[in-house]
Enzyme design. Sequence first.
Site, mmCIF file in Angstrom:
data_model
loop_
_atom_site.group_PDB
_atom_site.id
_atom_site.type_symbol
_atom_site.label_atom_id
_atom_site.label_comp_id
_atom_site.label_asym_id
_atom_site.label_seq_id
_atom_site.Cartn_x
_atom_site.Cartn_y
_atom_site.Cartn_z
ATOM 1 N N SER A 124 38.443 38.204 38.754
ATOM 2 C CA SER A 124 37.497 39.306 38.785
ATOM 3 C C SER A 124 36.057 38.788 38.716
ATOM 4 O O SER A 124 35.651 37.996 39.554
ATOM 5 C CB SER A 124 37.826 40.285 37.650
ATOM 6 O OG SER A 124 37.157 41.508 37.815
ATOM 7 N N ASP A 169 42.027 44.301 41.629
ATOM 8 C CA ASP A 169 41.446 43.381 40.656
ATOM 9 C C ASP A 169 42.491 42.461 40.018
ATOM 10 O O ASP A 169 43.539 42.906 39.549
ATOM 11 C CB ASP A 169 40.759 44.209 39.565
ATOM 12 C CG ASP A 169 39.870 43.386 38.668
ATOM 13 O OD1 ASP A 169 40.404 42.627 37.847
ATOM 14 O OD2 ASP A 169 38.637 43.489 38.805
#
Length: 310
Positions: free
Chosen positions: A41, A166
């Site tokens: 991320s 993500d």
Amino acid sequence: MSTRPVAFVLGGGGVRGAVEVGQVRALFEAGIAPDMIIGTSIGAINGALIAQNPSLEVIEPLTKAWGSDLAKKIYGQSFARQVANLIRHRNHLLSPEPLHSLLEEHLGAATRFEDLAIPFSTVAASVEGACERWFDTGPVVPAVVASSSVPGILPPAEINGEHLYDGGLVSSIPLGRAIEQGAKTIYVLQVGRIEEPLVRPTNVVGSMWVSFEIARRHRFARDLAALPEGVTVHVLPSGGVPPGGKRNATMPTLVGSEGRMEQAYQRSACFLAESDEVNLLHNPEGDLSVECPYGMSVRGVRTLRQQEQP
């Protein structure tokens, strides 16, 4: 002295990821350089830039990237624009274009993993496969965007016909990947969530937050408790609560990023200057009962059962 190979593992955490700039500055100033980088991320965004220039020289472009207009656009789109995006697309609030532009500006649109100065890998969550997808070859920018596509905030990225969200959904702090790749000394750059104790929630919002944190933290805790012999992990401190902030704050804007960088730098520099006798927790049976919110080092050793074998 660090035993090689050395890995920097950069965890996820949205705008809290500014602290990783301060942490990596402390590492480079202490003369600690990585042989590999693994990021999830926001840690993938920071990690890709560091892998391109793994030296103290990367701090200036990293800091500029965090303070740039493109960075502000990633989290700073107007409420009206967010509503328009939601009405039009139905599954996300923000456009991924500013993130694409930021990465292309600092990495180059055509940059491939193979072009980076040191090995870098990142992870995303596959919608169709309901599993993790790792990237360490091919174009860098699409992979990093995929790893950073927070559900509901950004649309799922698409790579080779697969939709990806993500990486924090499957590996928020990818310690296990560094171990799999043969790292012997691992520095974990984390944004502070694991420093915040979880308590019994008293309302619906609290229940949702605690559930999310359990999902984020459990894999890292398991990996940390099961370190193989010969591997040492140093978990760098995030710097604590930012000025005017409070624990458990989501910090959805970039306000205060420079302060968080500086706090993380100061605390991490102090941590790295301490001796092993102060920092190191021997971990013969995965006992992590010792609370060390300002950074800790854990060494994997043989279990008692292994030691008893002839």
